[in-house]
Motif scaffolding. Structure first.
Motif, PDB file in Angstrom:
ATOM      1  N   LEU A  20       8.552  36.093 -17.028  1.00  0.00           N
ATOM      2  CA  LEU A  20       7.186  36.070 -17.550  1.00  0.00           C
ATOM      3  C   LEU A  20       6.722  37.466 -17.942  1.00  0.00           C
ATOM      4  O   LEU A  20       6.005  37.639 -18.933  1.00  0.00           O
ATOM      5  CB  LEU A  20       6.230  35.479 -16.507  1.00  0.00           C
ATOM      6  CG  LEU A  20       6.302  33.965 -16.297  1.00  0.00           C
ATOM      7  CD1 LEU A  20       5.441  33.549 -15.111  1.00  0.00           C
ATOM      8  CD2 LEU A  20       5.872  33.218 -17.550  1.00  0.00           C
ATOM      9  N   ALA A  21       7.117  38.470 -17.162  1.00  0.00           N
ATOM     10  CA  ALA A  21       6.732  39.844 -17.490  1.00  0.00           C
ATOM     11  C   ALA A  21       7.366  40.302 -18.799  1.00  0.00           C
ATOM     12  O   ALA A  21       6.815  41.161 -19.499  1.00  0.00           O
ATOM     13  CB  ALA A  21       7.137  40.787 -16.360  1.00  0.00           C
ATOM     14  N   THR A  22       8.504  39.700 -19.141  1.00  0.00           N
ATOM     15  CA  THR A  22       9.206  40.086 -20.374  1.00  0.00           C
ATOM     16  C   THR A  22       8.674  39.350 -21.591  1.00  0.00           C
ATOM     17  O   THR A  22       8.497  39.941 -22.656  1.00  0.00           O
ATOM     18  CB  THR A  22      10.715  39.799 -20.215  1.00  0.00           C
ATOM     19  OG1 THR A  22      11.224  40.552 -19.120  1.00  0.00           O
ATOM     20  CG2 THR A  22      11.471  40.170 -21.480  1.00  0.00           C
ATOM     21  N   CYS A  23       8.388  38.060 -21.433  1.00  0.00           N
ATOM     22  CA  CYS A  23       8.025  37.255 -22.608  1.00  0.00           C
ATOM     23  C   CYS A  23       6.525  37.036 -22.766  1.00  0.00           C
ATOM     24  O   CYS A  23       6.092  36.449 -23.766  1.00  0.00           O
ATOM     25  CB  CYS A  23       8.745  35.905 -22.574  1.00  0.00           C
ATOM     26  SG  CYS A  23       8.275  34.809 -21.214  1.00  0.00           S
ATOM     27  N   MET A  24       5.732  37.497 -21.806  1.00  0.00           N
ATOM     28  CA  MET A  24       4.279  37.382 -21.878  1.00  0.00           C
ATOM     29  C   MET A  24       3.658  38.754 -21.609  1.00  0.00           C
ATOM     30  O   MET A  24       4.330  39.650 -21.120  1.00  0.00           O
ATOM     31  CB  MET A  24       3.763  36.359 -20.854  1.00  0.00           C
ATOM     32  CG  MET A  24       4.264  34.942 -21.042  1.00  0.00           C
ATOM     33  SD  MET A  24       3.619  34.141 -22.537  1.00  0.00           S
ATOM     34  CE  MET A  24       1.903  33.888 -22.081  1.00  0.00           C
ATOM     35  N   PRO A  25       2.368  38.943 -21.918  1.00  0.00           N
ATOM     36  CA  PRO A  25       1.753  40.262 -21.736  1.00  0.00           C
ATOM     37  C   PRO A  25       1.781  40.721 -20.274  1.00  0.00           C
ATOM     38  O   PRO A  25       1.648  39.925 -19.347  1.00  0.00           O
ATOM     39  CB  PRO A  25       0.299  40.037 -22.201  1.00  0.00           C
ATOM     40  CG  PRO A  25       0.362  38.863 -23.112  1.00  0.00           C
ATOM     41  CD  PRO A  25       1.443  37.992 -22.566  1.00  0.00           C
ATOM     42  N   SER A  26       1.964  42.026 -20.087  1.00  0.00           N
ATOM     43  CA  SER A  26       1.868  42.655 -18.771  1.00  0.00           C
ATOM     44  C   SER A  26       1.380  44.084 -18.971  1.00  0.00           C
ATOM     45  O   SER A  26       1.542  44.658 -20.039  1.00  0.00           O
ATOM     46  CB  SER A  26       3.216  42.643 -18.044  1.00  0.00           C
ATOM     47  OG  SER A  26       4.169  43.418 -18.743  1.00  0.00           O
TER      48      SER A  26
ATOM     49  N   THR B 107      10.842  28.465 -21.679  1.00  0.00           N
ATOM     50  CA  THR B 107      11.863  27.669 -22.363  1.00  0.00           C
ATOM     51  C   THR B 107      12.432  28.435 -23.549  1.00  0.00           C
ATOM     52  O   THR B 107      13.654  28.490 -23.753  1.00  0.00           O
ATOM     53  CB  THR B 107      11.271  26.324 -22.833  1.00  0.00           C
ATOM     54  OG1 THR B 107      10.900  25.547 -21.698  1.00  0.00           O
ATOM     55  CG2 THR B 107      12.281  25.535 -23.664  1.00  0.00           C
ATOM     56  N   SER B 108      11.555  29.044 -24.338  1.00  0.00           N
ATOM     57  CA  SER B 108      12.005  29.821 -25.503  1.00  0.00           C
ATOM     58  C   SER B 108      12.863  31.009 -25.085  1.00  0.00           C
ATOM     59  O   SER B 108      13.767  31.425 -25.818  1.00  0.00           O
ATOM     60  CB  SER B 108      10.802  30.307 -26.308  1.00  0.00           C
ATOM     61  OG  SER B 108      10.060  29.223 -26.825  1.00  0.00           O
ATOM     62  N   ALA B 109      12.594  31.544 -23.902  1.00  0.00           N
ATOM     63  CA  ALA B 109      13.365  32.683 -23.402  1.00  0.00           C
ATOM     64  C   ALA B 109      14.687  32.251 -22.771  1.00  0.00           C
ATOM     65  O   ALA B 109      15.460  33.101 -22.313  1.00  0.00           O
ATOM     66  CB  ALA B 109      12.537  33.471 -22.395  1.00  0.00           C
TER      67      ALA B 109
ATOM     68  N   PRO C 283      11.609  23.121 -16.073  1.00  0.00           N
ATOM     69  CA  PRO C 283      12.070  22.059 -16.974  1.00  0.00           C
ATOM     70  C   PRO C 283      11.833  22.454 -18.436  1.00  0.00           C
ATOM     71  O   PRO C 283      10.834  23.098 -18.764  1.00  0.00           O
ATOM     72  CB  PRO C 283      11.208  20.856 -16.569  1.00  0.00           C
ATOM     73  CG  PRO C 283      10.765  21.155 -15.173  1.00  0.00           C
ATOM     74  CD  PRO C 283      10.589  22.637 -15.121  1.00  0.00           C
ATOM     75  N   ARG C 284      12.731  22.056 -19.325  1.00  0.00           N
ATOM     76  CA  ARG C 284      12.657  22.442 -20.736  1.00  0.00           C
ATOM     77  C   ARG C 284      11.489  21.749 -21.429  1.00  0.00           C
ATOM     78  O   ARG C 284      11.327  20.538 -21.345  1.00  0.00           O
ATOM     79  CB  ARG C 284      13.971  22.086 -21.425  1.00  0.00           C
ATOM     80  CG  ARG C 284      14.068  22.529 -22.880  1.00  0.00           C
ATOM     81  CD  ARG C 284      15.511  22.406 -23.351  1.00  0.00           C
ATOM     82  NE  ARG C 284      16.026  21.069 -23.161  1.00  0.00           N
ATOM     83  CZ  ARG C 284      15.997  20.117 -24.088  1.00  0.00           C
ATOM     84  NH1 ARG C 284      15.461  20.359 -25.279  1.00  0.00           N
ATOM     85  NH2 ARG C 284      16.503  18.924 -23.843  1.00  0.00           N
ATOM     86  N   MET C 285      10.651  22.527 -22.129  1.00  0.00           N
ATOM     87  CA  MET C 285       9.515  21.984 -22.861  1.00  0.00           C
ATOM     88  C   MET C 285       9.979  21.322 -24.154  1.00  0.00           C
ATOM     89  O   MET C 285      10.883  21.810 -24.829  1.00  0.00           O
ATOM     90  CB  MET C 285       8.513  23.091 -23.187  1.00  0.00           C
ATOM     91  CG  MET C 285       7.763  23.608 -21.988  1.00  0.00           C
ATOM     92  SD  MET C 285       6.566  22.409 -21.361  1.00  0.00           S
ATOM     93  CE  MET C 285       5.398  22.367 -22.698  1.00  0.00           C
TER      94      MET C 285
ATOM     95  N   VAL D 277       1.237  24.624 -20.510  1.00  0.00           N
ATOM     96  CA  VAL D 277       1.978  24.514 -21.766  1.00  0.00           C
ATOM     97  C   VAL D 277       2.490  25.885 -22.197  1.00  0.00           C
ATOM     98  O   VAL D 277       3.677  26.050 -22.533  1.00  0.00           O
ATOM     99  CB  VAL D 277       1.088  23.908 -22.871  1.00  0.00           C
ATOM    100  CG1 VAL D 277       1.850  23.837 -24.191  1.00  0.00           C
ATOM    101  CG2 VAL D 277       0.597  22.521 -22.468  1.00  0.00           C
ATOM    102  N   VAL D 278       1.615  26.873 -22.181  1.00  0.00           N
ATOM    103  CA  VAL D 278       1.954  28.188 -22.729  1.00  0.00           C
ATOM    104  C   VAL D 278       3.074  28.863 -21.939  1.00  0.00           C
ATOM    105  O   VAL D 278       4.059  29.352 -22.515  1.00  0.00           O
ATOM    106  CB  VAL D 278       0.700  29.085 -22.757  1.00  0.00           C
ATOM    107  CG1 VAL D 278       1.059  30.502 -23.165  1.00  0.00           C
ATOM    108  CG2 VAL D 278      -0.335  28.511 -23.717  1.00  0.00           C
ATOM    109  N   LEU D 279       2.952  28.886 -20.625  1.00  0.00           N
ATOM    110  CA  LEU D 279       3.928  29.608 -19.816  1.00  0.00           C
ATOM    111  C   LEU D 279       5.289  28.922 -19.825  1.00  0.00           C
ATOM    112  O   LEU D 279       6.333  29.571 -19.966  1.00  0.00           O
ATOM    113  CB  LEU D 279       3.419  29.763 -18.386  1.00  0.00           C
ATOM    114  CG  LEU D 279       2.136  30.589 -18.205  1.00  0.00           C
ATOM    115  CD1 LEU D 279       1.856  30.822 -16.726  1.00  0.00           C
ATOM    116  CD2 LEU D 279       2.223  31.912 -18.928  1.00  0.00           C
TER     117      LEU D 279
END
Length: 456
Positions: free
Chosen positions: A240-246, A159-161, A167-169, A152-154
């Motif tokens: 994912l590296a842009t919109c989630m922690p890295s 999708t938000s990005a 597939p769109r959430m 769900v989270v990823l």
């Protein structure tokens, strides 16, 4: 007539998603929620039950529709009859529940006719594609964990990005329970976790695994598809590296990875004695990776292979199923990891496409004596697998071109991730599919050869 838990105990052993195969469930109810039902003669009960027969105890999500009669055609989804004279049915196959699920998810459809996808094991997907509206798929998590499910989270973050390679959430549902004896939270404090989510359903797509099998069996090149897949993998990693922690890998991170590899090898050797002779060479690869340069750690897919990608009719790839390995603790599946783990997983999947065809041929020729497998011959077999080599090279070329990251600088580390994956696969095949053991053993034997080492 039996209690609800007794009905579920017998029924769950026959479900593909029940993880305790060969054991009789010991079920304890830890949560229940009665949903509003649009049928006066039915009730919807969403149960969370802990199976204490499993170690660690598994938590299952079981939606039930309770009726006073058995509707025509509903016999195949019948669970049992409880002590209150109610007939219990699997909610995933009952229209009363699937309509209520859409409401909970916040998804509006005029045509709410649903069907259950029959190919899954650890979850249940309900597809709404009747009529002219955009199709939707709702996934029910059967195994539930406290915390936010990465599937769900990823995908929500992507999708938000605005990323269109997933597939769109559309929405999600959470549940709350109190379970002082569970494996998630040993307290009387309530726990919360994802129970289901909805996303767009993309018609006409094909699963990457049968596509690759068909190409390998026919001797047709998969390089074009593999190169595109490498590009989209790098694109999703970058998103994912842009919109989630890295963050950069610390010495503690690196030591933890390497220690995990050594630990898995030690466990695997008890199931696969052939690994003992290769142990010094395997450990040398692991130790070399410790000194190699490491790319930044980030959120990744976590269980990446050809069965987790779909190809549109136009040729573009979609990534799905970001849940990671469902039987691993959620804490492990939600922390930052190396994107090279995903790359290694897909490389292994190309090898499996060829290896599974070989295994079928071996099985047709007679029983396989896994104790007498020739490791040198297997290594040579892996080196000569032209279809897999071409697909692997094309995938890496695509990844490098899209990410502008030269994976050749990380060859020692990538080999270590692939080797760790192959060691795990060898343990799995020895326990579950001995006829497939030559597939991962060939990879292990090849990855530790002097010829391979010279390329690092």
């Amino acid at each position: 007539m039996h209690s609800t838990m007794e009905c579920l105990t017998d029924w769950m052993t026959r479900q593909r998603w029940y993880a305790g195969k060969g054991r009789l469930p010991q079920l304890v109810e830890v949560g229940r929620d009665e949903w509003v039902c649009d049928e006066p003669e039915a009730r919807i009960l969403v149960l969370l039950v802990r199976d204490t027969a499993n170690n660690p105890p598994s938590l299952y999500h079981v939606p039930i529709v309770m009726r006073s009669t058995i509707p025509r055609g509903a016999g195949r989804t019948f669970i049992g009859r409880d002590e209150h004279d109610d007939y219990l049915f699997d909610g995933a196959h009952d229209a009363a529940y699937t309509r209520a699920l859409l409401r909970r998810l916040g998804v509006h459809r005029d045509n709410q006719q649903a069907r259950v996808h029959g190919g899954e094991q650890s979850n249940t997907s309900i597809i709404f594609d009747a009529g002219s509206e955009a199709p939707v798929v709702a996934k029910i998590f059967r195994l539930v964990h406290a915390g936010e499910n990465p599937d769900v989270v990823l995908q929500s973050a992507l999708t938000s990005a605005g990323n269109r390679s997933v597939p769109r959430m559309l929405g999600s549902v959470t549940g709350t329970w109190v379970d002082p004896h569970g494996s998630d939270a040993h307290s009387d404090e309530p726990s919360t976790g994802h129970l289901a989510f909805a996303q767009e359903f993309v018609p006409g797509v094909r699963d990457g695994w049968p596509l690759a099998l068909e190409a390998a069996d026919a001797g047709e090149s998969f390089a074009v598809d593999a190169e595109r897949l490498g590009r989209v993998t790098a694109e999703v990693h970058a998103a994912l590296a842009t919109c989630m922690p890295s963050r950069e890998a610390t010495l503690g991170d690196i030591v933890g990875f390497v220690a995990g590899w050594h630990q898995r090898l030690a466990v695997a050797m008890s199931d696969v004695p052939q690994l003992r002779a290769l142990r010094p060479a395997i450990e040398a690869v692991y130790d070399a990776a410790r000194e190699a340069p490491w790319p930044a750690l980030q959120r990744i897919h976590g269980d990446y292979h050809l069965g987790q990608v779909l190809r549109r009719p136009s040729g573009e790839w979609l990534l799905v199923d970001f849940e990671g390995e469902p039987l691993r603790p959620l804490a492990e599946r939600t922390r930052v990891d190396s994107p090279l783990r995903d790359v290694a997983g897909m490389l292994r999947s190309f090898d499996y496409a060829v290896g599974s065809l070989r295994s079928a041929s071996r099985a047709a020729a007679g029983a396989i004596d896994t104790a007498s497998l020739d490791l040198d011959a297997l290594a040579l077999e892996a080196a000569r697998a032209e279809w897999a080599r071409e697909a692997r090279a094309a995938f890496l070329d695509g990844y490098i071109a899209e990410s502008e990251t030269d994976l050749r600088q990380h060859r020692a580390l990538l080999d270590a991730f692939e080797l760790d994956k192959a060691v795990y696969e060898a343990m799995y095949e020895a326990r579950n599919r001995p006829s497939w053991l030559p597939i991962p053993l060939a990879a292990v034997a090849y990855l530790v050869t002097p010829e391979r080492a010279a390329k690092r």
